[in-house]
Design an enzyme around this catalytic site. Structure first.
Site, PDB file in Angstrom:
ATOM      1  N   HIS A  93      46.060  67.667   2.376  1.00  0.00           N
ATOM      2  CA  HIS A  93      46.913  67.819   3.517  1.00  0.00           C
ATOM      3  C   HIS A  93      47.406  67.029   4.353  1.00  0.00           C
ATOM      4  CE1 HIS A  93      42.956  67.546   5.976  1.00  0.00           C
ATOM      5  NE2 HIS A  93      43.538  67.084   6.605  1.00  0.00           N
ATOM      6  N   ASN A  94      48.512  66.645   4.455  1.00  0.00           N
ATOM      7  CA  ASN A  94      49.187  65.691   4.569  1.00  0.00           C
ATOM      8  C   ASN A  94      49.826  64.300   4.275  1.00  0.00           C
ATOM      9  OD1 ASN A  94      48.884  66.679   7.897  1.00  0.00           O
ATOM     10  ND2 ASN A  94      47.276  65.719   8.325  1.00  0.00           N
TER      11      ASN A  94
END
Length: 331
Positions: free
Chosen positions: A224-225
């Protein structure tokens, strides 16, 4: 035979060409063509020539244009021109499929997903809600784009935080793990290719992103991210932890791991099984775990191979010193 054409990419292959009955060849510049070859095409970069030739002979698995009668399209789906949607695929409400995109059987496309023109989505692919995919992207079998990120927090300071801060686990306990929802999505640029069984997780607040032209191999995990730049190559079994950033044209060899919040500079090349524990400047060439400059890594490996011999020398010297000390005591 006479109907074949050979592709000679290396000087070492010339003897094989002389033994064969082939009369035509594509040869790399600088290779002397044997007299047995009647016709030759000379190219500057043989692998590039091979790539272009392969496209001429490629046989695609056809999916009929239109929507298969067993496919399900929810309300509000927007289809471009000449779209093909295979059997038992499911397209959720509000999804948009670009012109000429081919979706093979048994694909899931989530709500409000946008897929650009000329895409190719193979069977078993799962695309989560609000994911955006650019033009001419290829997603291979069983790819997952837009699953929730692996993001949890402990009610009190946990073992991971304590270990990072002090180097010790101490008295910290992970009594429970509280899930952090993934509100972002995933954005793939144009001409991105994602290999079979690879996963790209959605962002916590903003979207995880992959830049134009990046190629991702099989069994790659992007957390994620993460932000991946343009024209990167991520080889098989690469793992990139949450919130890491890769610049443009980065190459990660097979089974390379990138730690969370690390930045890898533009044009960096990481050898297979590298462990990237800290940020790297642009144009780095590294290997090993933890990753070090290639020259230093090779030097360290050479030194490790000498340890056994050095231990024997130290033991021999130690025995001699002890013998001398014993002799002095006797005198």
């Amino acid at each position: 035979d006479d109907a074949d054409i050979a592709l000679v990419m290396d000087k070492g292959l010339v003897p094989l060409l002389q033994k064969a009955e082939i009369k035509a060849a594509i040869v790399m510049e600088g290779i002397e063509v044997p007299s047995s070859i009647r016709a030759a095409i000379v190219v500057g970069r043989s692998r590039l020539a091979m790539a272009k030739l392969n496209h001429l002979f490629e046989e695609h698995v056809e999916v009929a244009k239109g929507v298969h009668k067993t496919a399900i399209l929810e309300e509000g789906v927007v289809l471009g021109k000449d779209v093909a949607i295979g059997a038992m695929s499911y397209i959720a409400a509000g999804a948009e499929i670009g012109d000429g995109t081919i979706i093979h059987p048994q694909v899931y496309v989530g709500p409000q997903v946008v897929i650009g023109p000329e895409g190719l989505i193979y069977s078993g692919v799962r695309i989560g809600a609000r994911v955006k995919i650019g033009a001419r992207c290829i997603l291979h079998f069983n790819t997952s784009i837009g699953a929730d990120g692996f993001s949890f927090v402990t009610p009190e300071v946990g073992s991971v935080e304590t270990a990072k801060a002090t180097g010790k686990v101490g008295e910290a306990y992970n009594v429970s793990l509280v899930r952090i929802a993934s509100l972002g999505a995933v954005e793939l640029g144009d001409d991105v290719e994602v290999g079979a069984n690879s996963s790209i997780d959605r962002g916590t607040i903003i979207s995880t992103s992959v830049g134009n032209g990046t190629k991702i191999d099989n069994q790659v995990q992007i957390g994620h991210n993460v932000r991946v730049g343009e024209n990167c190559m991520l080889c098989g079994r690469v793992g990139i932890a949450g919130s890491a950033t890769l610049g443009d044209r980065v190459v990660l060899g097979g089974a390379t791991g990138v730690a969370d919040h690390v930045t890898v500079g533009d044009d960096t090349v990481c050898m297979a099984m590298s462990g990237i524990a800290r940020s790297l400047p642009p144009r780095s060439l590294v290997g090993g775990t933890p990753a070090r400059p290639r020259k230093k890594m090779i030097e360290n490996m050479f030194n490790l191979s000498r340890i056994k011999a050095l231990i024997k020398k130290i033991e021999a010297l130690s025995s001699r010193v002890e013998a001398l000390e014993d002799q002095k005591l006797e005198d």
